[in-house]
Design a protein around this motif. Sequence first.
Motif, PDB file in Angstrom:
ATOM      1  N   ILE A 183      26.882  13.362  56.117  1.00 47.99           N
ATOM      2  CA  ILE A 183      26.286  13.700  57.269  1.00 47.99           C
ATOM      3  C   ILE A 183      25.600  12.592  57.902  1.00 47.99           C
ATOM      4  CG2 ILE A 183      24.599  15.005  58.630  1.00 47.99           C
ATOM      5  CD1 ILE A 183      25.143  17.176  56.486  1.00 47.99           C
ATOM      6  N   ASP A 184      25.115  11.522  56.758  1.00 44.56           N
ATOM      7  CA  ASP A 184      24.296  10.405  57.277  1.00 44.56           C
ATOM      8  C   ASP A 184      25.308   9.273  57.538  1.00 44.56           C
ATOM      9  OD1 ASP A 184      22.233  12.010  57.464  1.00 44.56           O
ATOM     10  OD2 ASP A 184      21.491  11.012  55.385  1.00 44.56           O
ATOM     11  N   GLY A 185      26.500   9.420  57.386  1.00 46.34           N
ATOM     12  CA  GLY A 185      27.661   8.461  57.577  1.00 46.34           C
ATOM     13  C   GLY A 185      27.558   7.427  56.404  1.00 46.34           C
ATOM     14  N   GLN A 186      26.860   7.700  55.168  1.00 44.36           N
ATOM     15  CA  GLN A 186      26.863   6.708  54.252  1.00 44.36           C
ATOM     16  C   GLN A 186      28.066   6.931  53.246  1.00 44.36           C
ATOM     17  OE1 GLN A 186      23.213   7.653  52.378  1.00 44.36           O
ATOM     18  NE2 GLN A 186      21.794   6.702  53.897  1.00 44.36           N
ATOM     19  N   LEU A 187      28.723   8.035  53.513  1.00 45.41           N
ATOM     20  CA  LEU A 187      29.851   8.338  52.668  1.00 45.41           C
ATOM     21  C   LEU A 187      30.942   9.114  53.170  1.00 45.41           C
ATOM     22  CD1 LEU A 187      30.440   7.933  49.322  1.00 45.41           C
ATOM     23  CD2 LEU A 187      29.603  10.384  49.207  1.00 45.41           C
ATOM     24  N   THR A 188      32.266   8.964  53.034  1.00 42.59           N
ATOM     25  CA  THR A 188      33.177   9.605  53.809  1.00 42.59           C
ATOM     26  C   THR A 188      33.350  10.647  52.975  1.00 42.59           C
ATOM     27  OG1 THR A 188      34.906   8.419  52.481  1.00 42.59           O
ATOM     28  CG2 THR A 188      34.496   7.201  54.213  1.00 42.59           C
ATOM     29  N   LEU A 189      34.114  11.784  53.561  1.00 43.09           N
ATOM     30  CA  LEU A 189      34.587  13.183  53.256  1.00 43.09           C
ATOM     31  C   LEU A 189      35.495  12.821  51.855  1.00 43.09           C
ATOM     32  CD1 LEU A 189      34.350  16.017  53.353  1.00 43.09           C
ATOM     33  CD2 LEU A 189      36.415  16.010  54.682  1.00 43.09           C
ATOM     34  N   GLY A 190      36.325  11.773  51.898  1.00 45.93           N
ATOM     35  CA  GLY A 190      36.913  11.749  50.739  1.00 45.93           C
ATOM     36  C   GLY A 190      36.380  10.925  49.625  1.00 45.93           C
ATOM     37  N   GLY A 191      35.234  10.358  49.876  1.00 49.12           N
ATOM     38  CA  GLY A 191      34.448   9.816  48.988  1.00 49.12           C
ATOM     39  C   GLY A 191      33.569  10.551  48.190  1.00 49.12           C
ATOM     40  N   MET A 192      33.110  11.871  49.152  1.00 49.20           N
ATOM     41  CA  MET A 192      32.685  12.921  48.409  1.00 49.20           C
ATOM     42  C   MET A 192      33.367  13.720  47.575  1.00 49.20           C
ATOM     43  SD  MET A 192      31.230  16.529  50.653  1.00 49.20           S
ATOM     44  CE  MET A 192      30.913  17.763  49.473  1.00 49.20           C
ATOM     45  N   MET A 193      34.427  13.754  47.683  1.00 47.91           N
ATOM     46  CA  MET A 193      35.474  14.458  46.644  1.00 47.91           C
ATOM     47  C   MET A 193      35.913  13.781  45.417  1.00 47.91           C
ATOM     48  SD  MET A 193      38.364  16.266  49.276  1.00 47.91           S
ATOM     49  CE  MET A 193      39.378  17.076  47.961  1.00 47.91           C
ATOM     50  N   ALA A 194      35.900  12.337  45.690  1.00 40.54           N
ATOM     51  CA  ALA A 194      36.194  11.664  44.600  1.00 40.54           C
ATOM     52  C   ALA A 194      34.734  11.408  43.789  1.00 40.54           C
ATOM     53  CB  ALA A 194      36.201  10.060  45.305  1.00 40.54           C
ATOM     54  N   VAL A 195      33.598  11.493  44.337  1.00 39.04           N
ATOM     55  CA  VAL A 195      32.284  11.725  43.581  1.00 39.04           C
ATOM     56  C   VAL A 195      32.208  12.998  42.685  1.00 39.04           C
ATOM     57  CG1 VAL A 195      29.890  11.872  43.759  1.00 39.04           C
ATOM     58  CG2 VAL A 195      31.162  10.202  44.934  1.00 39.04           C
ATOM     59  N   GLN A 196      32.602  14.010  43.428  1.00 34.52           N
ATOM     60  CA  GLN A 196      32.671  15.285  42.706  1.00 34.52           C
ATOM     61  C   GLN A 196      33.709  15.231  41.396  1.00 34.52           C
ATOM     62  OE1 GLN A 196      30.349  17.437  43.075  1.00 34.52           O
ATOM     63  NE2 GLN A 196      30.178  18.095  45.092  1.00 34.52           N
ATOM     64  N   TYR A 197      34.786  14.658  41.667  1.00 29.48           N
ATOM     65  CA  TYR A 197      35.650  14.439  40.637  1.00 29.48           C
ATOM     66  C   TYR A 197      35.217  13.676  39.518  1.00 29.48           C
ATOM     67  CZ  TYR A 197      39.901  12.790  38.011  1.00 29.48           C
ATOM     68  OH  TYR A 197      40.743  12.490  36.991  1.00 29.48           O
ATOM     69  N   ILE A 198      34.401  12.701  39.666  1.00 34.23           N
ATOM     70  CA  ILE A 198      33.977  11.649  38.742  1.00 34.23           C
ATOM     71  C   ILE A 198      32.824  12.392  38.009  1.00 34.23           C
ATOM     72  CG2 ILE A 198      32.400   9.656  38.444  1.00 34.23           C
ATOM     73  CD1 ILE A 198      34.230   8.539  41.012  1.00 34.23           C
ATOM     74  N   VAL A 199      32.168  13.037  38.632  1.00 28.62           N
ATOM     75  CA  VAL A 199      30.934  13.942  37.885  1.00 28.62           C
ATOM     76  C   VAL A 199      31.670  14.734  36.988  1.00 28.62           C
ATOM     77  CG1 VAL A 199      29.272  15.649  38.269  1.00 28.62           C
ATOM     78  CG2 VAL A 199      29.126  13.490  39.734  1.00 28.62           C
ATOM     79  N   GLY A 200      32.782  15.466  37.499  1.00 25.47           N
ATOM     80  CA  GLY A 200      33.437  16.460  36.375  1.00 25.47           C
ATOM     81  C   GLY A 200      33.926  15.687  35.173  1.00 25.47           C
ATOM     82  N   GLN A 201      34.229  14.593  35.323  1.00 25.93           N
ATOM     83  CA  GLN A 201      34.782  13.705  34.215  1.00 25.93           C
ATOM     84  C   GLN A 201      33.644  13.123  33.453  1.00 25.93           C
ATOM     85  OE1 GLN A 201      38.100  13.268  33.313  1.00 25.93           O
ATOM     86  NE2 GLN A 201      38.564  14.671  35.042  1.00 25.93           N
ATOM     87  N   LEU A 202      32.695  13.162  33.783  1.00 24.92           N
ATOM     88  CA  LEU A 202      31.341  12.420  33.285  1.00 24.92           C
ATOM     89  C   LEU A 202      30.646  13.821  32.307  1.00 24.92           C
ATOM     90  CD1 LEU A 202      29.637  10.378  35.818  1.00 24.92           C
ATOM     91  CD2 LEU A 202      30.593   9.630  33.505  1.00 24.92           C
TER      92      LEU A 202
END
Length: 725
Positions: A414-433
């Motif tokens: 929302i604040d423009g610091q991360l793209t929507l695709g970046g959000m999905m990538a972060v969720q994937y990474i957290v799942g892998q961790l």
Amino acid sequence: MSFPFYKQLDQMDCGPTCLRMIAKHYGRNYSLQRLREISGINREGVSLLGISQAAEKIGFRTTGIRINLKKLLEIDLPCIIHWQQGHFIVLYRITEDIFYIADPAKGLIKYSITDFSQHWLSTKNNSDGIVLLLSTSPDFYSQSGDPTKGLNLTYLIGYLTRYRKLIFQLFLGLGIGSLLQLILPFLTQSVVDIGINTRNINFVYLILIAQTMLFLGRLSVDFIRSWILLHISTRINISVLTDFLIKLMKLPMSFFETKMTGDIMQRMDDQGRIQSFLTGSSLSTIFSLFNLVVFAVVLGYYNLNIFVVFIVSAFLYSLWVVAFLKKRRELDFKRFDISSDNQSSIVQLISGMQEIKLNNCEQQKRWEWEHIQARLFKFSIKSLALGQYQQIGAFFINEGKNILITFMVAKAVIDGQLTLGGMMAVQYIVGQLNSPIEQLLGFLQQFQDAKISLERLNEIHEMKDEEPIETNFINNLPTNKNISLHNVTFSYPGAGNEPVLQNINLSIPQGKTTAIVGMSGSGKTTILKLLLRIYEVEKGDIKIGNTYLNQIGYRYWRGKCGVVMQDGFIFSDTIARNIVVNDYYPDLERLNHAIKIANVSKFIEDLPLGINTKIGAAGNGISQGQRQRMLIARAVYKNPEYIFFDEATNALDANNERIIMENLEQFFKGRTVVVVAHRLSTVKNADNIIVLDKGAIIEEGTHTELTKSKGEYYQLVKNQLELGN
């Protein structure tokens, strides 16, 4: 300050292990093997007297007392307590009715006064318990103890280095697999940020094709890695087990006389546990840790705040899970005790059903079983409650972290610091961790188990061989082959054991038959075990001619001996392979000769497969008499110079015994024979008869001479034949 703890390596090691812990508490290290030796451990374990004697040898002052629970609160700690009427533990602290014990079988455990009092009583109807008090003397500190040995990983690493090329391929596959997996979150981000935002379906197709190829690549790498891992683990397991068996077969026979079968089997299981740890848990954890580091770096690259939240939550999650491990372990140990009682109770109910019904005690035995079930249910409730507390806390931390991270990435979008695709990538990474964290916690528990297993294996590999390579044994017999025992004294391992043999002087002439008779427990079988070097004499010596028996190689000497012991073993194999145990290709002429002498021909002829019929646990059941005839045939086939029979015909009927003894008389000619027996028919034709009583020779002579003297031998004969005065 935590009390030093050592886990007992064998079922009967609790006494020496308790002493080892107390010695360590006072600053001295002693090896378990040394404490075993000086405490006189045997197959039944060690007595309180044995522990006391061992403690005094290393510099403790000891006092054994029987006291009640009130007096126990006043004594100096640590002390050794007789536990559950068959075990030893160390009591090292008491605070506010909480008893802190070091149980060598289980670990450091706390008991309430109620639970403690149920375990420590010497008998169920007595309020007193048995305690061994220990205090140090100046002599304790003047002794240096044993050098501390670390875990010997050298020989295990040696197995791994044989497959270093395959291990290199495994790590190469690890790197490739991790890199392929690392690309996925970036591809996911590209699909959303570029493909969806620009509505470019061709780009989406391209990314999906790339993801499919990556998926196939990862699948191939994992497939190849699994095959390599299977190959390495199987080879290592076979190699380790083979080397262990080779070492086991080199140990003295006395080792097996004092070890429980379950302890040796446990060591066999240890091999599998270490192999699994080396090639399974360790490598899997390394893979997971590698992924953890890689994905943690990528997560930090996307958003440092989210990275910090993940690290803090992972730390809290680990602390929460570890905090419950100790309590869970205590409950597991208590559950194990009750489950063991439950299993024993069920076995007794089934195997003892005949006695139960004959004595009309069905209700009492059922009530005993139901009481155990009630205790099991109680601990199941406690275990379930503990598991739920642990699960709730872990779930709260984990899900709280996921919710917080979701909020943070959503706010960042929302604040423009991360793209929507970046959000999905972060969720994937957290799942892998998440997975590597859980695997690491499991790895720590498996490492502890493997550490104990490795200590048990090290102990076996450090033991001296029965016939060390560097020892210059003689591998030939002297011209004079008479056997002589000079002032031989022997006691079985165990504190306070009286000598089984005392100052025995005995001559066994070459080419003659010598019989040894006497009441049970007089030492007859012990003489045979000393002659076969199952045990070594304590005092005195045994000679073959002018050569000391302990100078002759074990294998060479036993190769010259044909033996039938009371507890001779029948293998699960064919009759032929049971008689011919030391030749891969049997000599049929010698085999038939042995079968004839042992009078087992008729039994074999009646079998459809003859000598190829399987007997033992995996084949046809045989009677005790048939078993003894097989053992006699085995000794005869060996064609030995010396023959040792220990009650070799006690299970035979009169007719079979007469035939076999007549056959053996011909076979015995020119051979040195020692026969231990009760039956008159077995010993009356011996050239010399030795009468033993309480470990001493009281009579010696031929059957005729001894019956005329009307001494102890005459009484044995008279009782057997029910003669009058």
